[in-house]
Design a protein around this motif. Structure first.
Motif, short mmCIF file in Angstrom:
data_model
loop_
_atom_site.label_atom_id
_atom_site.label_comp_id
_atom_site.label_asym_id
_atom_site.label_seq_id
_atom_site.Cartn_x
_atom_site.Cartn_y
_atom_site.Cartn_z
N PHE B 113 43.84 49.03 32.33
CA PHE B 113 42.81 48.74 33.33
C PHE B 113 42.20 47.35 33.09
CE2 PHE B 113 39.01 49.22 35.83
CZ PHE B 113 39.38 50.09 36.84
N GLY B 114 41.76 47.14 31.83
CA GLY B 114 41.10 45.87 31.52
C GLY B 114 42.06 44.69 31.59
N GLY B 115 43.31 44.93 31.26
CA GLY B 115 44.30 43.86 31.33
C GLY B 115 44.51 43.39 32.76
N SER B 116 44.62 44.34 33.66
CA SER B 116 44.80 43.99 35.07
C SER B 116 43.60 43.22 35.61
CB SER B 116 45.02 45.27 35.90
OG SER B 116 45.12 44.95 37.27
N ILE B 117 42.40 43.69 35.25
CA ILE B 117 41.18 43.03 35.72
C ILE B 117 41.08 41.61 35.15
CG2 ILE B 117 38.64 43.11 35.65
CD1 ILE B 117 39.81 45.35 37.38
N HIS B 119 43.42 39.69 34.02
CA HIS B 119 44.49 38.83 34.51
C HIS B 119 44.13 38.26 35.89
CE1 HIS B 119 48.44 37.21 34.96
NE2 HIS B 119 48.82 38.06 35.89
N ALA B 120 43.33 39.04 36.65
CA ALA B 120 42.76 38.56 37.91
C ALA B 120 43.80 38.09 38.93
CB ALA B 120 41.73 37.45 37.65
N ASP B 121 44.88 38.82 39.02
CA ASP B 121 45.88 38.52 40.04
C ASP B 121 45.33 38.99 41.40
OD1 ASP B 121 48.08 38.53 41.77
OD2 ASP B 121 49.48 39.01 40.15
N PRO B 122 45.23 38.11 42.37
CA PRO B 122 44.66 38.52 43.66
C PRO B 122 45.54 39.53 44.41
CG PRO B 122 45.50 36.28 43.80
CD PRO B 122 45.59 36.68 42.35
N SER B 123 46.75 39.78 43.91
CA SER B 123 47.57 40.80 44.55
C SER B 123 47.51 42.13 43.79
CB SER B 123 49.02 40.31 44.68
OG SER B 123 49.53 39.98 43.42
N ALA B 124 46.65 42.23 42.80
CA ALA B 124 46.53 43.47 42.02
C ALA B 124 45.54 44.42 42.69
CB ALA B 124 46.07 43.16 40.61
N GLU B 125 45.94 45.67 42.80
CA GLU B 125 45.09 46.67 43.46
C GLU B 125 43.77 46.87 42.72
OE1 GLU B 125 48.33 47.13 42.93
OE2 GLU B 125 49.27 47.86 44.77
N LEU B 126 43.83 47.01 41.38
CA LEU B 126 42.60 47.34 40.64
C LEU B 126 41.56 46.24 40.73
CD1 LEU B 126 44.01 49.12 37.45
CD2 LEU B 126 42.95 50.15 39.47
#
Lengths: 162, 293
Positions: B113-117, B119-126
């Protein structure tokens, strides 16, 4: 695991029930460690960036892409590769099913599919076609068009329920 | 073996990780699930001198109920844990419903969860959902901590307010108010691929059935999760009629986003999808809000 400042790490990992101890560089991917250091070339390396799924192995029973992990991260853990499923004389029911239902052509993607399917069928012994396709969404096959793979998984499920 | 050499650290406590970040600053890169970082390292697009691996810090992986009725998620909680958590299903149905759409089973075993956030990819759902749900992030460094609302956390393409010595340790997601509904709609070339466009909507109705509050965030629609401010303003205080929703979706697609063209889709097609998906997301969210009495 201890913090290390040297560029070599003393790795201890169990692969298919055998414990290996080896010094590795931290940058070695788990996929390359399995193939080059242990000679377990059943794990195939396709894209090396987490798209194709050919390198899927089980880490403590969970499917992971071995190209998206460093070998050092498997320290103290248990890894299962396709070699851990069955032998040529005693195929795993999933392997039998893939042979019987023509679930492979060139076979490059097959190891990753077999390991993925193993966990999937343990968790879901009687899956629908849609669930099978969903479970295999992270595995690319460029030969079969997937239909025979889906058939093979259904046959494997049948064999494993018996 | 493709990644460039690096110095590897595997701390076992958060404090130890924060000390390493304090010491090495910009030279250090944090390794969470590795499902975005390791591909970039394999391509040598990223060549960190020092890698701080968080995978041996069990204290960072948890899903706890929040005192406010919401959720507290440790940053190293794996996607698979979130996907299968009954507490998440109960308290954050939008997250629960979205998890199976994120990448593939093998990636969800490792991704965090924290990795996705972070990383801040604007195409990531989370990333989008954390804004749509009005979440807050707890950021720690060696000397202390601060909280940042999700809506202020993402500042540019793959860029957040995190300082090099800081670590995202926890996400707090408040509960949705009563009479709320939610939806996530997306279109991708293949299911589970990066969305060409996605829309997350969370709406709340008042006792008269008018729109009291709405948040809509678009995925793959700009450098950051794109909040549809203008579209939502049109809806506030209004009855969520088909016409009102249609007008809001139109504004979201034309005024609230800044999509780019690439080999997968033109900006024009992305705006078209944004219009259609905004309408569908709002319809579903308002319908659920009406049923959620």
């Amino acid at each position: 695991m201890e913090t290390t400042l040297q560029n070599v790490f003393d790795l201890a990992v169990t692969v298919n029930g055998t414990r290996y101890e080896q010094a590795v560089e931290p940058r070695i991917l788990l996929s390359d460690f399995l193939r080059h250091d242990l000679g377990l070339t059943g794990t195939h390396v396709g894209c090396e960036h987490g798209v194709c799924g050919a390198c899927t192995v089980l880490l403590d029973g969970e499917p992971v892409r071995s190209c998206l992990m460093f070998a050092v991260q498997a320290h103290g853990r248990e890894v299962t590769t396709v070699e851990g499923l069955g032998t040529i004389d005693h195929l795993h029911p999933i392997q039998e099913a893939f042979q019987e239902a023509h679930g492979l052509q060139c076979g490059f993607c097959t190891p990753g599919i077999l390991t993925t399917v193993k966990v999937f069928l343990e968790q879901n012994p009687n899956p629908s076609e849609e669930e099978i396709r969903e479970a295999l969404s992270g595995n690319l096959c460029r030969c079969t068009g997937y239909q025979h793979i889906v058939d093979a998984v259904q046959l494997a499920a049948e064999k494993m329920r018996k | 073996m493709k990644p460039a050499p690096f110095e590897y650290h595997a701390p076992t406590t958060t404090e130890e990780a924060l000390s390493l970040l304090a010491e090495h600053g910009y030279d250090a890169k944090i390794l969470a699930g590795g499902q975005s970082l390791i591909p970039m390292m394999n391509f040598r697009l990223v060549q960190p001198a020092i890698l701080v691996d968080l995978n041996n810090i069990p204290d960072l992986a948890y899903i706890n109920p929040g005192d406010d009725g919401g959720l507290r998620l440790g940053s190293m909680t794996r996607h698979h844990q979130v996907e299968t958590s009954p507490l998440v299903a109960e308290r954050a149905p939008l997250i629960h419903e979205t998890m199976p759409k994120i990448a593939y089973p093998q990636v969800r075993s490792r991704g965090t969860f924290g990795g996705s956030i972070s990383h801040a990819d604007p195409s990531a759902e989370l990333v989008a959902l954390s804004v749509a749900l009005d979440g807050n992030f707890r950021l720690r460094n060696r000397d202390g901590e601060r909280w940042t609302p999700a809506r202020e956390f993402f500042v540019g393409l793959f860029t957040t307010v995190l300082e090099p010595n800081e670590l995202l340790v926890e996400a707090s997601l408040p509960p949705m108010p009563p009479h709320s509904g939610w939806s996530l709609k997306e279109v991708a070339r293949r299911p589970h691929d990066f969305a060409l466009i996605g829309v997350a909507a969370v709406v709340t109705l008042d006792e008269k059935g008018l729109c009291q509050q709405a948040r809509m965030v678009l995925i793959s629609a700009g450098d950051v999760p794109m909040v549809a401010h203008k579209a939502v303003e049109l809806l506030k205080g209004q009855a969520p009629t088909a016409e009102a929703i249609k007008a809001a979706a139109e504004v979201a697609a034309t005024e609230d986003i800044d999509p780019s063209s690439d080999i997968h889709a033109t900006a024009e097609f992305r705006r078209h999808l944004a219009n259609v998906l905004s309408r569908r997301a709002l319809e579903q969210a308002f319908q659920r809000a009406a049923e959620n009495k």
